[in-house]
Design an enzyme around this catalytic site. Structure first.
Site, PDB file in Angstrom:
ATOM      1  N   CYS A   1       0.579  -0.938  -0.135  1.00  0.00           N
ATOM      2  CA  CYS A   1       0.206  -0.123  -0.240  1.00  0.00           C
ATOM      3  C   CYS A   1       1.202   1.166   0.218  1.00  0.00           C
ATOM      4  O   CYS A   1       1.623   1.930   1.162  1.00  0.00           O
ATOM      5  CB  CYS A   1      -1.067   0.645   1.279  1.00  0.00           C
ATOM      6  SG  CYS A   1      -1.536   1.664   1.347  1.00  0.00           S
TER       7      CYS A   1
ATOM      8  N   CYS B   1       0.391   3.211   3.186  1.00  0.00           N
ATOM      9  CA  CYS B   1       1.068   2.692   4.070  1.00  0.00           C
ATOM     10  C   CYS B   1       2.906   3.222   4.748  1.00  0.00           C
ATOM     11  O   CYS B   1       2.963   3.327   5.433  1.00  0.00           O
ATOM     12  CB  CYS B   1       0.821   1.230   4.308  1.00  0.00           C
ATOM     13  SG  CYS B   1      -0.894   0.813   4.892  1.00  0.00           S
TER      14      CYS B   1
ATOM     15  N   ASP C   1      -1.412  16.057  -2.099  1.00  0.00           N
ATOM     16  CA  ASP C   1      -1.904  15.887  -2.883  1.00  0.00           C
ATOM     17  C   ASP C   1      -0.515  15.768  -4.438  1.00  0.00           C
ATOM     18  O   ASP C   1      -0.281  17.140  -4.023  1.00  0.00           O
ATOM     19  CB  ASP C   1      -3.114  15.832  -3.124  1.00  0.00           C
ATOM     20  CG  ASP C   1      -3.365  14.392  -4.890  1.00  0.00           C
ATOM     21  OD1 ASP C   1      -4.889  13.855  -3.600  1.00  0.00           O
ATOM     22  OD2 ASP C   1      -2.677  14.882  -5.419  1.00  0.00           O
TER      23      ASP C   1
ATOM     24  N   HIS D   1      -3.855   0.809   8.190  1.00  0.00           N
ATOM     25  CA  HIS D   1      -4.563   0.661   7.128  1.00  0.00           C
ATOM     26  C   HIS D   1      -5.349   0.774   7.067  1.00  0.00           C
ATOM     27  O   HIS D   1      -5.945  -1.182   7.503  1.00  0.00           O
ATOM     28  CB  HIS D   1      -3.987  -0.812   6.036  1.00  0.00           C
ATOM     29  CG  HIS D   1      -4.015  -0.932   4.613  1.00  0.00           C
ATOM     30  ND1 HIS D   1      -4.025   0.307   4.018  1.00  0.00           N
ATOM     31  CD2 HIS D   1      -4.914  -2.116   4.719  1.00  0.00           C
ATOM     32  CE1 HIS D   1      -4.687  -0.718   2.709  1.00  0.00           C
ATOM     33  NE2 HIS D   1      -5.412  -1.261   3.347  1.00  0.00           N
TER      34      HIS D   1
ATOM     35  N   GLY E   1     -14.578   6.376  -8.236  1.00  0.00           N
ATOM     36  CA  GLY E   1     -13.406   6.729  -8.624  1.00  0.00           C
ATOM     37  C   GLY E   1     -12.694   6.944  -7.474  1.00  0.00           C
ATOM     38  O   GLY E   1     -11.199   7.102  -8.045  1.00  0.00           O
TER      39      GLY E   1
ATOM     40  N   HIS F   1      -6.065   2.785   0.556  1.00  0.00           N
ATOM     41  CA  HIS F   1      -6.176   3.394   1.777  1.00  0.00           C
ATOM     42  C   HIS F   1      -7.174   3.693   1.779  1.00  0.00           C
ATOM     43  O   HIS F   1      -7.123   5.573   0.737  1.00  0.00           O
ATOM     44  CB  HIS F   1      -4.585   3.464   1.707  1.00  0.00           C
ATOM     45  CG  HIS F   1      -4.086   3.880   3.213  1.00  0.00           C
ATOM     46  ND1 HIS F   1      -3.291   2.795   4.214  1.00  0.00           N
ATOM     47  CD2 HIS F   1      -4.858   4.710   4.007  1.00  0.00           C
ATOM     48  CE1 HIS F   1      -3.029   3.865   5.359  1.00  0.00           C
ATOM     49  NE2 HIS F   1      -4.262   4.593   4.970  1.00  0.00           N
TER      50      HIS F   1
ATOM     51  N   HIS G   1      -8.570   7.984   2.423  1.00  0.00           N
ATOM     52  CA  HIS G   1      -8.484   9.205   2.271  1.00  0.00           C
ATOM     53  C   HIS G   1      -9.449  10.183   2.080  1.00  0.00           C
ATOM     54  O   HIS G   1      -9.800  10.018   1.643  1.00  0.00           O
ATOM     55  CB  HIS G   1      -7.103   9.108   1.600  1.00  0.00           C
ATOM     56  CG  HIS G   1      -7.358   9.240   0.031  1.00  0.00           C
ATOM     57  ND1 HIS G   1      -7.723   7.604   0.147  1.00  0.00           N
ATOM     58  CD2 HIS G   1      -8.041   9.136  -1.202  1.00  0.00           C
ATOM     59  CE1 HIS G   1      -7.667   7.125  -1.842  1.00  0.00           C
ATOM     60  NE2 HIS G   1      -8.177   8.154  -2.105  1.00  0.00           N
TER      61      HIS G   1
ATOM     62  N   HIS H   1      -9.531  13.772   1.341  1.00  0.00           N
ATOM     63  CA  HIS H   1      -9.714  14.865   0.574  1.00  0.00           C
ATOM     64  C   HIS H   1      -9.755  16.453   1.106  1.00  0.00           C
ATOM     65  O   HIS H   1     -10.987  16.421   1.133  1.00  0.00           O
ATOM     66  CB  HIS H   1     -10.051  14.850  -0.977  1.00  0.00           C
ATOM     67  CG  HIS H   1      -9.588  13.718  -1.871  1.00  0.00           C
ATOM     68  ND1 HIS H   1      -8.654  14.117  -2.921  1.00  0.00           N
ATOM     69  CD2 HIS H   1      -9.708  12.593  -2.325  1.00  0.00           C
ATOM     70  CE1 HIS H   1      -8.587  12.466  -3.387  1.00  0.00           C
ATOM     71  NE2 HIS H   1      -9.130  11.822  -3.070  1.00  0.00           N
TER      72      HIS H   1
HETATM   73  P1  5GP Z   1      -8.368   9.015  -4.730  1.00  0.00           P
HETATM   74  O1  5GP Z   1      -8.656   8.879  -6.308  1.00  0.00           O
HETATM   75  O2  5GP Z   1      -8.653   7.295  -4.653  1.00  0.00           O
HETATM   76  O3  5GP Z   1      -9.185   8.804  -3.872  1.00  0.00           O
HETATM   77  O4  5GP Z   1      -6.985   9.752  -4.803  1.00  0.00           O
HETATM   78  C1  5GP Z   1      -6.210   9.021  -4.927  1.00  0.00           C
HETATM   79  C2  5GP Z   1      -4.827  10.485  -4.592  1.00  0.00           C
HETATM   80  O5  5GP Z   1      -4.082  10.127  -4.456  1.00  0.00           O
HETATM   81  C3  5GP Z   1      -5.155  11.191  -6.358  1.00  0.00           C
HETATM   82  O6  5GP Z   1      -5.590  12.406  -5.827  1.00  0.00           O
HETATM   83  C4  5GP Z   1      -3.582  11.488  -6.315  1.00  0.00           C
HETATM   84  O7  5GP Z   1      -3.389  12.328  -7.333  1.00  0.00           O
HETATM   85  C5  5GP Z   1      -2.744  11.197  -5.040  1.00  0.00           C
HETATM   86  N1  5GP Z   1      -1.556  10.370  -5.159  1.00  0.00           N
HETATM   87  C6  5GP Z   1      -1.406   8.539  -5.485  1.00  0.00           C
HETATM   88  N2  5GP Z   1      -0.215   8.889  -5.468  1.00  0.00           N
HETATM   89  C7  5GP Z   1       0.760   9.301  -4.779  1.00  0.00           C
HETATM   90  C8  5GP Z   1       1.777   9.634  -3.878  1.00  0.00           C
HETATM   91  O8  5GP Z   1       2.483   9.203  -3.955  1.00  0.00           O
HETATM   92  N3  5GP Z   1       2.329  11.114  -3.041  1.00  0.00           N
HETATM   93  C9  5GP Z   1       1.031  12.057  -2.983  1.00  0.00           C
HETATM   94  N4  5GP Z   1       1.251  12.374  -2.509  1.00  0.00           N
HETATM   95  N5  5GP Z   1      -0.309  11.044  -3.415  1.00  0.00           N
HETATM   96  C10 5GP Z   1      -0.271  10.383  -4.089  1.00  0.00           C
HETATM   97 ZN    ZN Z   2      -2.343   1.603   3.641  1.00  0.00          ZN
END
Ligand code: 5GP
Ligand code: ZN
Length: 126
Positions: A5, A8, A31, A47, A103, A108, A110, A112
């Site tokens: 992950c 993680c 992000d 996690h 989407g 994991h 999160h 926004h």
């Molecule tokens: P989701 O689409 O799963 O709600 O959002 C995942 C978010 O994680 C995306 O906005 C993407 O830009 C961000 N993200 C993915 N990998 C990384 C990373 O390695 N570092 C950071 N800081 N953000 C990440």
């Molecule tokens: Zn995780």
């Protein structure tokens, strides 16, 4: 800890991120592909896959994530040109994506925190 992950690994500092807040149970970081001037992700250090995986024991943790998002929005060490509140305008979006139809790309949970500009319905600055 889930070994595969990415979040993680960010929580354990095995992958670098721009951390804006951290305590025993959560970490908040910028992000990597921001959708707006401010785009921060708030995650639990333990996690949990998504909102669908939450149970009653997680009520306090999720409440802490949301209250922390608000505090970061208003008091966080954010860039002076991208404040959540500016020139009398304020507000932001808090978003949980859940599963493929929601989407969600990272498995994991999160939260926004998106802001720093007037946001469209598509969560992009107008
Ligand atoms: P989701 O689409 O799963 O709600 O959002 C995942 C978010 O994680 C995306 O906005 C993407 O830009 C961000 N993200 C993915 N990998 C990384 C990373 O390695 N570092 C950071 N800081 N953000 C990440
Ligand atoms: Zn995780």
């Amino acid at each position: 800890m889930n070994n595969n992950c990415i979040f993680c690994k960010i929580a354990k500092k095995e992958i670098l991120s721009e951390t804006v807040y951290e305590d025993d149970s959560i970490i908040a970081f910028k992000d990597i592909h921001p959708l707006a001037p401010i785009h921060i992700l708030i995650i639990p250090k333990k996690h949990i896959g998504s909102v669908d995986d939450l149970n009653d024991d997680d009520v306090e943790l999720v409440g802490h994530m949301i209250i922390s998002a608000k505090k970061i929005a208003h008091f966080g060490n954010l860039e002076s040109d991208a404040k959540i509140t500016r020139e009398g305008e304020n507000g932001y979006k808090l978003l949980f994506r859940v599963g493929r139809w929601g989407g969600q790309e990272v498995g994991h949970i999160h939260l926004h925190l998106i802001g720093g500009a007037m946001l469209s319905e598509e969560i992009r600055p107008i």
